[in-house]
Design an enzyme around this catalytic site. Sequence first.
Site, PDB file in Angstrom:
ATOM      1  N   TYR B 124      53.035 -22.451 -22.008  1.00 27.13           N
ATOM      2  CA  TYR B 124      52.664 -22.993 -20.706  1.00 27.13           C
ATOM      3  C   TYR B 124      51.212 -22.633 -20.404  1.00 27.13           C
ATOM      4  O   TYR B 124      50.818 -21.473 -20.505  1.00 27.13           O
ATOM      5  CB  TYR B 124      53.570 -22.451 -19.592  1.00 27.13           C
ATOM      6  N   GLN B 186      58.905 -26.811 -12.905  1.00 29.43           N
ATOM      7  CA  GLN B 186      59.616 -27.903 -13.583  1.00 29.43           C
ATOM      8  C   GLN B 186      59.293 -27.941 -15.081  1.00 29.43           C
ATOM      9  O   GLN B 186      60.142 -28.347 -15.894  1.00 29.43           O
ATOM     10  CB  GLN B 186      59.363 -29.267 -12.908  1.00 29.43           C
ATOM     11  N   ASN B 209      51.525 -19.236 -11.952  1.00 29.63           N
ATOM     12  CA  ASN B 209      51.615 -18.722 -10.585  1.00 29.63           C
ATOM     13  C   ASN B 209      53.007 -18.146 -10.321  1.00 29.63           C
ATOM     14  O   ASN B 209      53.822 -18.030 -11.230  1.00 29.63           O
ATOM     15  CB  ASN B 209      51.264 -19.837  -9.577  1.00 29.63           C
ATOM     16  N   SER B 233      45.774  -9.353 -13.371  1.00 22.77           N
ATOM     17  CA  SER B 233      44.960  -8.775 -14.444  1.00 22.77           C
ATOM     18  C   SER B 233      44.246  -7.516 -13.955  1.00 22.77           C
ATOM     19  O   SER B 233      44.030  -7.336 -12.757  1.00 22.77           O
ATOM     20  CB  SER B 233      43.953  -9.818 -14.909  1.00 22.77           C
ATOM     21  N   GLN B 255      36.306  -8.686 -14.552  1.00 20.84           N
ATOM     22  CA  GLN B 255      37.706  -8.559 -14.190  1.00 20.84           C
ATOM     23  C   GLN B 255      37.929  -9.050 -12.768  1.00 20.84           C
ATOM     24  O   GLN B 255      38.889  -9.767 -12.485  1.00 20.84           O
ATOM     25  CB  GLN B 255      38.135  -7.097 -14.313  1.00 20.84           C
ATOM     26  N   ASP B 356      38.679 -11.310 -24.560  1.00 20.29           N
ATOM     27  CA  ASP B 356      39.247 -12.426 -23.806  1.00 20.29           C
ATOM     28  C   ASP B 356      39.100 -13.739 -24.571  1.00 20.29           C
ATOM     29  O   ASP B 356      39.901 -14.656 -24.405  1.00 20.29           O
ATOM     30  CB  ASP B 356      38.536 -12.580 -22.454  1.00 20.29           C
ATOM     31  N   GLU B 410      85.189   7.291 -36.183  1.00 19.32           N
ATOM     32  CA  GLU B 410      85.028   6.419 -35.014  1.00 19.32           C
ATOM     33  C   GLU B 410      86.310   5.622 -34.745  1.00 19.32           C
ATOM     34  O   GLU B 410      86.328   4.757 -33.867  1.00 19.32           O
ATOM     35  CB  GLU B 410      83.829   5.477 -35.197  1.00 19.32           C
TER      36      GLU B 410
END
Lengths: 428, 428
Positions: B124, B186, B209, B233, B255, B356, B410
């Site tokens: 995504y 979605q 988000n 972050s 940052q 990055d 066992e």
Amino acid sequence: MNIYQYPQKSDWAGIIRRPVLEKKNLRATITEVFEKVKNDGDSALQYYTSKFDGVSLDSFKVSQEEIEKASNEVSDELKAAIQHAKKNIETFHRSQEEETKKIETVPGVECWRESRGIEKVGIYIPGGTAPLFSTVLMLAIPAKLADCKQIVLCSPANKEGAIDPAILYAAQLCGITEMFKIGGSQAIAAMSLGTETVPKVYKIFGPGNQYVTAAKELATELGLAIDMPAGPSEVLLIADQQAVPEFCAADLLSQAEHGADSQVVFISTDETVFKETLLELEGQLSQLPRKELAAKAIENSRFILMESLDEAFELSNCYAPEHLILAIANPEIWTGKIRNAGSVFLGNYACESAGDYASGTNHTLPTNGFAKNYSGVSLDSFVRKVTFQKLSEKGIQNLGKTIEIMAEAEGLFAHKNAVSVRLKSLES
Amino acid sequence: MNIYQYPQKSDWAGIIRRPVLEKKNLRATITEVFEKVKNDGDSALQYYTSKFDGVSLDSFKVSQEEIEKASNEVSDELKAAIQHAKKNIETFHRSQEEETKKIETVPGVECWRESRGIEKVGIYIPGGTAPLFSTVLMLAIPAKLADCKQIVLCSPANKEGAIDPAILYAAQLCGITEMFKIGGSQAIAAMSLGTETVPKVYKIFGPGNQYVTAAKELATELGLAIDMPAGPSEVLLIADQQAVPEFCAADLLSQAEHGADSQVVFISTDETVFKETLLELEGQLSQLPRKELAAKAIENSRFILMESLDEAFELSNCYAPEHLILAIANPEIWTGKIRNAGSVFLGNYACESAGDYASGTNHTLPTNGFAKNYSGVSLDSFVRKVTFQKLSEKGIQNLGKTIEIMAEAEGLFAHKNAVSVRLKSLES
């Protein structure tokens, strides 16, 4: 028992469908336990231990005396077996240590990663009929190898207020020093939140009933990590004409005896082996102490006769079994076909119990189709891999322009500027 | 901006406390989206894309034409930069491939593990102001190296019904063939459940988000895996007397510009560097296009003057930063002190933007203290490690007794029997 002879591919999905796990809504119960443990600490643990386990304990921490007593109660034969298993599990998990490889991606730019043990881990060992000391080995050994600083073990006390001696023996043998007589969701809550006596940890490992499973789920929402999602144990066995029906039946039953919900799938490309395995199964089943449980699992088991090994592997990949046994000729030449499986056993002498106990591999494995997206527990589960990079002046000069262009294209000008100020300083 | 000079250890916890993420209760909303996508498939996606993204699309799948058009729209300079970054990211992630090591734990017992790519993964990529093509590289490159068979990318279309050309260019360069113009919860629902056009995947990666985050959480409850929990972050920078205040300020701002909730922590053991960095920061901040966002993050930032590097590393380990920059002399000799961090940058020329974008390390890293229990994304995130074992006749003879004793202890007699039948067959 469900028998399928040369099923059509269109029927596969139905054949390998797992029962949908009825997730009882334990949310409210578990949330209450966590709330109470958060607010009342040890006294909440006392309350739940009395309520759920029916035992009243003054102290949860297993004392040095109790550990010594336990050690005296374990037979020398069992001690030697546990030590033998420990040695093998250590050897295999130590082989999973990653060597640090410094990679120069661009002249002057060095990247590498280093492993760091998770500082605080919790191990949960359920009570019940079988004392799972083997699971202690499978979790405590890699935790120690990973250099986890604090390893906490929780296991419920029995009615006499004690933990099975073999569990305590295995734990102390592996170097665990903090053991607590706490079970169920309250144990998971204690390790998630911390109390006066139980330390808060960062990751929780181990099997358990539906309450423990639900509590581990809630723990993840509080920011803890867990080993993997839970589900009933399962095996898929692929047998060709050279398989030994007696061995196949024994392997299927060793899965079935785990519980009525155990998943057992048998695929054979040979009709004789297929029929004889069915016969053997009935004979061996009747001899088992846990035959009621095993019989229920066998009732739901699937026996599938297939045309070819290619087909068998395709079906197995769709199912994604926790354990995959290959009772076939030259199994090595087939392993490339395996895409989804937790642990694979090759040839007529690699029974699942070898991996369950002592060969060296881990027995905490993805069930319920999770072999499609999760690995079993390994040394990796107890470490984090931290990346490192070092850039020399030459390094930033070689890479700087690329970073500036990309940062600008993403609209991140401070990212660009962090490079620009360095490049500029080197110009003069 | 919060300034602390030589704080007492008892004050540390307060100083490094992160703001508690207000998890808005999006559960009902997200559950509804998943329900609708499950029931109505593509038409539900159409509905939500129109409702949330304000764009009406006939088809979600990015066409070959659109990809070619995008490629023409990306400048040659940016293409070259993306290719350069890709090469480095590939080199570093390829170095993470694990060689198969067969370990003979006992004579006749061989154990090893092999990596298998997760067959179906989803990536995504959020929309918004910054087109995050760098994140495409960070996720698609290891997915390809891991040999994931199906790699699906979802990213929201803008008002013109298109995805940013740099995102499409990076995706096709990495060999992604299935790209969809779908955003938000979605998109996560589509990849979790599958629709007529969007394939269901096993693991979902990528930032987003609060809706995307909540949707990824719900996806895990449906049995999918996700890369890691989300959070804002953050960077922690440790500077000694030889640090360059101009560089330090630039790194802190890179940052801060991510967003108002970015976490910025600066520790110095040198008063001059400390003061000058503060001054530099003000000067550079005023020049930034995203200065409003950055200024808000800087308002909440923490500037800490400390006695010693030992103290600084101790505080850093408590905080467990996503990014840790060591602007100190001989940083290598200090790396052993680092226990909790996502990615570490050594020396005055290793700015965070290098990692990055282009040095080769992955930028998808654990935030919000998750560096204590999670690793960043690596090749490992796209594979499962399957264990294998092979036992010869000699192997089961060497190991059999140990397994029998443990299984019996066992209470698992079928497990024991699977060994016994084999040992017996070898006696004759």
